[in-house]
Design a protein around this motif. Structure first.
Motif, PDB file in Angstrom:
ATOM      1  N   ARG A  17      10.217   6.942  -4.404  1.00  0.00           N
ATOM      2  CA  ARG A  17      10.242   6.064  -2.876  1.00  0.00           C
ATOM      3  C   ARG A  17      11.395   5.516  -2.675  1.00  0.00           C
ATOM      4  O   ARG A  17      12.024   4.780  -3.346  1.00  0.00           O
ATOM      5  N   ALA A  18      11.806   5.686  -1.279  1.00  0.00           N
ATOM      6  CA  ALA A  18      12.914   5.225  -0.955  1.00  0.00           C
ATOM      7  C   ALA A  18      12.560   3.693  -0.160  1.00  0.00           C
ATOM      8  O   ALA A  18      11.830   3.620   0.652  1.00  0.00           O
ATOM      9  N   VAL A  19      13.361   2.744  -0.697  1.00  0.00           N
ATOM     10  CA  VAL A  19      12.929   1.435  -0.156  1.00  0.00           C
ATOM     11  C   VAL A  19      14.143   0.495   0.352  1.00  0.00           C
ATOM     12  O   VAL A  19      15.146   0.596  -0.393  1.00  0.00           O
ATOM     13  N   VAL A  20      13.949  -0.200   1.308  1.00  0.00           N
ATOM     14  CA  VAL A  20      15.016  -1.126   1.822  1.00  0.00           C
ATOM     15  C   VAL A  20      14.267  -2.762   1.783  1.00  0.00           C
ATOM     16  O   VAL A  20      13.125  -2.698   2.385  1.00  0.00           O
ATOM     17  N   PHE A  21      14.876  -3.509   0.920  1.00  0.00           N
ATOM     18  CA  PHE A  21      14.009  -5.093   1.020  1.00  0.00           C
ATOM     19  C   PHE A  21      15.087  -5.803   0.735  1.00  0.00           C
ATOM     20  O   PHE A  21      16.433  -5.696   0.310  1.00  0.00           O
ATOM     21  N   PRO A  22      14.970  -7.099   1.340  1.00  0.00           N
ATOM     22  CA  PRO A  22      15.793  -8.261   1.045  1.00  0.00           C
ATOM     23  C   PRO A  22      15.961  -8.314  -0.740  1.00  0.00           C
ATOM     24  O   PRO A  22      15.164  -8.308  -1.403  1.00  0.00           O
ATOM     25  N   THR A  23      17.123  -8.388  -1.096  1.00  0.00           N
ATOM     26  CA  THR A  23      17.743  -8.635  -2.485  1.00  0.00           C
ATOM     27  C   THR A  23      16.964  -9.389  -3.336  1.00  0.00           C
ATOM     28  O   THR A  23      16.892  -9.029  -4.489  1.00  0.00           O
TER      29      THR A  23
END
Lengths: 180, 343, 862
Positions: A17-23
């Motif tokens: 799954r590709a995810v973008v999130f606050p580090t």
């Protein structure tokens, strides 16, 4: 406040799954909030209770203390990936049958930790089960049904027939004692 | 849910890169397994704009056994405690490491992290809100040490289980900085201050721990006893790590005794160790040595259990550890320890 | 093994008696699969489009007037959506009608560190946290109260402007029968002062709530609550909306143990915020906040005095007992008035006690509010009583088991304080654990450092009265059947892990003869389900179970009528089993359950039945008689073996033998789980759990804080700390329970703590008159013993409390009628509060006080 975002591909339960999130978000938060895998729980937020345990490359870790940003290329397993098709994993079945999951909140972390144990040691003793699960707190069961469920699941995974003794389900036979 | 504050997260791939990052940003914090830093950041008693991870540095990995044992700083606690050679040759170290927190945490925590673990105190290991409600404490943002309000220094206690054992075994620590590296006896990494408990420059990175071969089971009798409430999860409220070397006649030639959680650094019970030199390992000599171990220990009311009782336990636990090392029957009831790692 | 089903009259029961198919056998709990797959949706697992987050700004001072609130910096945080303060919540609430003393956000004053003051909503939880941190609240500090003694010493300033006097929330004094005469007639008097520290529930799940606005003026609250009905009532009151526009759904609770039985600030705040912002709002408490919500076990100091008589047959009997309790209530009322009465109510149901006096006081203190935890108010006095009995056994030379067996309360009797005891299995419980543990052979004879201890307990199967006065059912169940053959069961009860869903499904499935998979449940939803008061006071199996029996029997009756007509056989001959409805005399003649329902739907139209349960009325009629009555009482006995290290005071439990009088197990494997879980929690209380608080040096700081609100430092036993447990289930069906079932959720905890204290005495000969038992206490007591001092660690004395005049209640044996003979509310301190909840001052009460003690009248009543 840093607004750093991390973009990566997470391998969860064998799927990418590709995810973008606050580090600064933990694996726990990303699983629950970005991937909607809410089966993984949180009890203490600080690594003190084991409710958030998931497997990373086959080993139980505390997802509340793991940065998702460090998970690129790691194999993550959560409770949602435990069943095989529509069949329950033997651990899931024995936990359900022995009431080893009462409120069920600590259960996902315990199931995943037990899975890792049985992968390494298919015939654990009671003490070995307790030792492996010693990072997982439970407030409902008093732990015995959990140990019995892991033991029974291990037997089933070894292909052995049979169920736990009657006293596990009914209590011990009431001893005969003349009334004084 | 309690969450991490935002920070910049750097993951260098070489030691040189990491050292350069640290040099460029002295306020940056190092992280390895994260099991100490992340809770501390979540509760905001430590703060960080930038966090530099050591986990991708190949130089810091691994566990190597030759004559002695070399532990890379990011070797996982679980890997050390289960290593068959460590268990066979340095069983008390395996025991100490196996007593750290819980199994999933030991799958994340590193030996370097445990050696450098922040000192602890029940006035400090609390959330931002809680600490605001006591007006903060000397260790973070305040001016009073609530453990002893007249104390000019912070009295937070050392919380490492591996450190007293490694010190007793005579381990060395290797520190690397952009301008070079040094190797020091591990006990010199510490100083008696709850805040500045590490005698390490901010640009130095702990890279290795070296346990000598002469401290292995063939040469040295050692043992580790840890006092805590539960058989798992809890930090030590007291630990006793002992290492004894004897000559063929059975007399002690060298002794090292370190106590955990009763000071801001691992406490060397030097009088106790000195007393044993030249003496046989009898119940009487061990009991007397244990009595001498009480003095340098300062159990404070900043952790679980009553402080005064913990003081009494210094003697009991030191004696128990000494007896175990000497092969005498263990008479004391340990708290509910899970099976101790067998030698 | 299986017992015959509950006796019901032939008119009620169209089917011949038969062995239950399901009841009494272990089956997988109906929510078992969801709980092991991660599919169970706890409140924090819910997410809605446009959902935002709330964080509460909680007081950082223990007692203060709020001078001002500055939101300026907080408003600037990106993502902030809105704030609420005390001004938005003028209407108070509270679980008990007599203690409506909480506000969703404090309007003018804070009473403990953790009292919520401001709510911040933001688009992310990160932003809500940051903004909450930037809210500035200016406080004017007030003196603080940290204990009952301080509350007694400091009547002013008051934490609340109501209560029986100063900072005493509740003062109770009740005398049942001729207590002084009982002491006078005693051969020997025993007195003990005993302390029980507070502790908390520590459910694994932190409380969470999500409010979703719907239509123009409706709101739905999803919450981790044991009592959705009471949350519904509180929301109705505080939001000022009609109850019909508020829906409360209790999600599966990740553990409750009493900690989620109050309506909570955060639940009300998110509902209000959702209506304000017009979008879903979630709050999930941090673990620390769960400690601050608390409602846990009250710390109680107790004094117990018992007169005993040596009978000619060697038995010992109790002539009279006086129990005094002092409860540290924390900052709010919560269930505290009930908790106070509960510390005195159940002393009488285990052993014969012809005369009994109870005096209790609950103080307000500047700490998180205490409330009901598993065993609600009874573990503390049970600990005191059972330790006290062990001392009586030691002094009289009786074996502790024989002492108890010789004085057991009789079944089917009414106690001195007017509680009706029905079935009473304590004797069997004692015999089981005594035989199982080898107590008679081993007690007093183990090597030094090893010991065995015995103790007993009893608990309610549901409180006889609801929390607010009404004549409606305490539990309602509705069953809907249709041509699909599926059975939908609706009930307001909340599944908190104990297995109440499974009990509900099993009872209906048993009576209709269908399998558990044919049952669909809809529970804990105030819009859709009939009211059930909630999962507290061990009431669900008995009360919901009886309502379910009634609803299912009504359905069965209708179906039998239709099927009987269609098959032309008397409906009374029809059997419901194995998914069929068939002729008892000719099993091949019958219909599948689905065809039977089709016939019934055709005959009667759309099918739904209901069942209700109201407990029988209690014979007690005196003020305070509402606390203690129950349709039935469960009993438990435990023997625990310990090892004690005399050099360190460290001790370990080695083995627990426990017997529980369950009446009848609906599902024994669920019963086992409750017994083992209760033993676990009891061991936690005596081994390590405590809600400890810290004050800083007074000259430097006003702080009064929870010492360690974390799962690391609030110690709860782990896998490594739990000894083996041998469980005996004693089955003696109680006519009040469904299929004869009694409770199991709370009772098995009760004997554990005193059994440990008694075992430590057996091991090393010292008395630890308090719980938890820390090693330093054991060591101190051993050192005292070695010096020839009293071999004891415990409190010195009970505080001086003016309990005022006592309520005089003649006992059944005295020919009483259940009423007090001096109940004029203005002359009793316990009556200083009027029924409407308004308070009169102490001075007013004293002015009105005009009657002297009525012992002569009491004697006259004999």
């Amino acid at each position: 406040m840093s607004d750093d975002l991390t973009t990566l591909r997470l391998r969860v339960n064998g799927e990418t799954r590709a995810v973008v999130f606050p580090t600064h978000h933990t694996l726990l938060e990303v699983l629950r909030e970005e991937l909607a895998l809410t089966g993984t729980k949180h009890g203490c937020e600080l690594g003190e209770c084991g409710a958030c345990a998931v497997l990373v490359d086959g080993r139980p870790v505390l997802s509340c203390l793991a940065l998702a940003a460090e998970m690129e290329g790691r194999e993550i397993e959560t409770v949602e990936g435990l069943q095989i098709g529509n069949e329950l994993h033997p651990l899931q079945a024995t936990f359900a049958d022995l009431n080893a999951a009462q409120c069920g909140y600590c259960t996902p972390g315990i199931l995943m930790t037990a899975k890792a144990l049985l992968a390494e040691n298919p015939r654990p003793s009671g003490d070995e089960i307790r030792e492996a699960l010693a990072g997982n707190l439970c407030r409902c069961t008093g732990y015995h049904k959990i140990v019995e469920a892991v033991d029974w699941a291990a037997a089933r995974m070894r292909g052995e027939e049979g169920t736990p003794p009657a006293e596990v389900f009914y209590g011990s036979p009431v001893p005969d004692a003349p009334r004084v | 849910m309690l969450r991490l504050p935002a920070f910049r997260f750097l993951q260098p791939k070489t030691l040189g890169e990491a050292a350069a990052m640290l040099a460029g940003e002295p306020e940056a914090r190092l992280v390895a397994g994260g099991t100490d830093l992340w809770p501390n950041l979540k509760r905001r008693h430590q703060k960080a704009q930038t966090v530099v991870s050591l986990m991708r540095l190949p130089e810091l990995r691994g566990l190597h056994v030759n004559g002695g044992l070399r532990l890379g700083a990011t070797a996982l606690l679980a890997d050390i405690e289960t290593d068959t050679q460590v268990r066979a040759r340095w069983p008390s170290l395996a025991t100490a490491i196996a007593s750290i927190s819980s199994p999933p945490l030991r799958n994340m925590g590193t030996i370097g992290g445990n050696v450098c673990v922040d000192t602890r105190c029940t006035y400090y290991n609390q959330t931002e809100d809680w600490r605001r409600s006591i007006g903060y404490c000397l260790k973070a943002e305040g001016s009073t040490c609530w453990v002893a309000t007249s104390s000019p220094t912070c009295l937070a206690h050392t919380a490492s289980d591996s450190a007293p054992m490694l010190c007793a075994l005579g381990a060395q620590a290797r520190l690397v900085a952009p301008d070079g590296e040094r190797e020091i006896p591990l006990e010199q990494l510490y100083q008696d201050d709850g805040i500045q408990y590490l005698a390490k420059r901010s640009d130095e990175i702990l890279t290795d721990l070296l346990v000598p071969g002469e401290a292995d089971a063939a040469h040295c009798r050692s043992a580790f006893w840890k006092l805590r409430r539960r058989g798992t999860i809890d930090f030590a409220v007291l630990s006793a790590a002992v290492a004894l070397w004897t000559d063929p006649s059975g007399e002690v030639t060298r002794a090292r005794i370190y106590l955990g959680a009763v000071g801001s650094q691992p406490v060397a019970a030097t009088d106790a160790a000195q007393f044993l030199i030249g003496k046989p390992l009898t119940a009487e000599t061990l009991a007397e040595a244990a009595r001498l171990a009480r003095k340098p220990a300062y159990p404070m009311d900043n952790t679980d259990f009553q402080a005064q009782w913990r003081g009494t336990m210094v003697v009991q636990y030191t004696e128990a550890a000494l007896r175990e090392a000497a092969g005498l029957p263990v008479e004391r009831l340990a708290p509910r320890h899970l099976p101790v790692v067998a030698g | 093994m299986a017992e015959p089903i509950r006796k019901i009259t032939p008119e009620e029961d169209p089917a011949p008696e038969r062995e239950p198919r399901l009841i009494g056998k272990p089956f997988r709990r109906v929510d078992g699969r969801a709980k092991v797959t991660g599919a169970t949706r706890f409140a924090d697992d819910l997410s809605f489009p446009r959902m935002c987050w709330v964080r509460l700004v909680r007081s950082t001072v223990p007692h203060a007037v709020i001078r001002s609130i500055d939101l300026g910096e907080a408003e600037k945080v990106p993502g902030v959506l809105g704030f609420l303060t005390g001004k938005d919540f003028p209407i108070p609430f509270g679980i008990l009608p007599v203690s409506q003393d909480e506000h969703a956000l404090c309007p003018d004053k804070v009473r403990f560190v953790g009292d919520p003051v401001v709510a911040v909503a933001a688009t992310t939880e990160d932003a809500a946290y940051e903004a909450a941190w930037k809210v500035k609240v200016d406080y004017e500090p007030l003196p603080t109260i940290g204990s009952v003694q301080e509350a007694l010493d400091t009547p002013e300033p008051r934490i609340h402007d109501y209560g029986d006097e100063g900072n005493l929330h509740k003062v109770v004094s009740m005398t049942f029968g001729a207590v002084e005469e009982g002491f006078a007639a005693a051969d020997e008097i025993f007195e003990d002062t005993i302390w029980y520290e507070g502790n908390t529930h520590l459910p694994m799940e932190q409380h969470s709530a999500v409010a979703v606005p719907e239509d123009d003026d409706r709101v739905t609250l999803w919450s981790s609550s044991q009592t959705p009905h009471y949350v519904h009532r509180a929301l109705t009151k505080v939001l000022g909306l009609p109850a019909s526009r508020i829906r409360v759904v209790a999600c599966s609770n990740g553990g409750g143990f009493g900690g989620k039985s109050d309506p909570f600030n955060h639940e009300i705040v998110v509902a209000k915020m959702a209506l304000k912002l017009g979008r879903p709002v979630k709050i999930t408490l941090t673990r620390e906040e769960v400690f601050l919500c608390h409602r846990g076990r009250h710390p109680v100091l107790m004094s117990v005095k018992t007169g005993i008589k040596r009978e000619s047959d060697g038995r010992v009997s109790i002539t009279a007992q006086r129990l005094q309790t002092a409860l540290d209530g924390g900052a709010y009322g919560s269930y505290g008035v009930a908790s106070t009465y509960y510390t005195g109510a159940l002393q009488t149901v285990t052993y014969k006690m012809p005369a009994y006096e109870f005096q209790g006081v609950r103080a307000f203190t500047n700490k998180p509010p205490c409330g009901p935890k598993r065993g609600h108010g009874t573990p503390q006095p049970r600990f005191a009583f059972e330790v006290h009995l062990d001392k009586i056994a030691a002094k009289t030379g009786l074996n502790p088991a024989d002492l108890r067996l010789g004085m057991l309360a009789e079944p089917d009797t009414v106690t001195a304080n007017w509680l009706r005891v029905g079935t009473m299995g304590l004797g069997k419980c004692i015999e089981a654990v005594v035989a199982g543990s080898g107590f008679r052979e081993r007690w007093g004879k183990l090597p030094p450092g090893r010991g065995l201890g015995l103790a007993c307990g009893s608990y309610l199967c549901g409180a006889g009265l609801p929390i607010y006065w009404n004549h409606m059912p305490q539990s309602g169940v509705m069953i809907k059947l249709d041509r699909s053959g599926g059975v939908a069961v609706f009930c307001g009860q909340a599944e908190i892990g104990q297995g109440s869903d499974s009990v509900l499904a099993a009872i209906v499935a048993e009576i209709l003869g269908v399998s558990l998979s044919d049952i669909r449940l809809c529970v804990a939803d105030t819009d859709l389900t009939p009211v059930d008061l909630g999962s507290y006071s061990s009431r669900v199996t008995l009360m919901m179970g009886n309502a379910a029996v009634q609803a299912a029997e009504r359905a069965r009756e209708q179906i039998a009528q239709a099927v009987g007509q269609q098959l032309e056989i008397p409906s009374g001959r029809l059997v419901f089993a194995d998914g069929r409805v068939f002729d008892a005399t000719d099993p091949d003649t019958g219909l599948s359950f689905q065809d039977a329902v089709i016939a019934t739907e055709a005959r009667f139209g759309t099918l739904a039945t209901t069942g209700s349960y109201i407990p029988p009325r209690s014979p007690g009629k005196y003020r305070g008689a509402g606390v203690g009555p129950s349709p039935a009482y469960s009993y438990s006995a435990a023997v625990i073996e310990v090892e004690v290290d005399p050099a360190t005071g460290l001790w370990n439990p080695l083995h627990v033998w426990i017997a529980h009088d369950i009446g009848k197990s609906i599902n024994p494997v669920l019963v086992m789980g409750q017994v083992e879980g209760g033993v676990y929690m009891g061991l936690g209380e005596v081994m390590m759990e405590e809600s400890a608080f810290r004050r800083l040096p007074r000259h430097l700081s006003n702080a009064l804080v929870h010492k360690f609100p974390s799962m690391l430092e609030y110690k709860s036993p782990s896998f490594a700390d739990m000894p083996p447990v041998t469980t005996y289930l004693i089955e003696d069906p109680d006519p009040q329970g469904p299929f004869g079932a009694k409770e199991v959720g709370q009772g098995p905890l009760l004997p554990v703590m005193p059994a440990v204290a008694n075992a430590i005495y057996d091991a090393v000969g010292v008395r630890i008159d308090q719980s938890p038992i820390h090693p330093h206490m054991v060591l101190k007591a051993l050192q005292a013993k070695a010096k020839g001092d009293e071999a004891r660690f415990g409190p010195k004395a009970f505080p001086e409390v003016d309990f005022g005049e006592t309520l005089l209640v003649p006992t059944p044996a005295q020919g009483g009628d259940g009423k007090a003979i001096n109940d004029f509310k203005d002359k009793l301190r316990s009556g200083m509060r009027s029924a409407s909840g308004t308070m009169m001052s102490r001075e007013e009460a004293l002015r009105n006080k005009k009657v002297s003690v009525l012992t002569t009248e009491l004697k006259g009543a004999r």
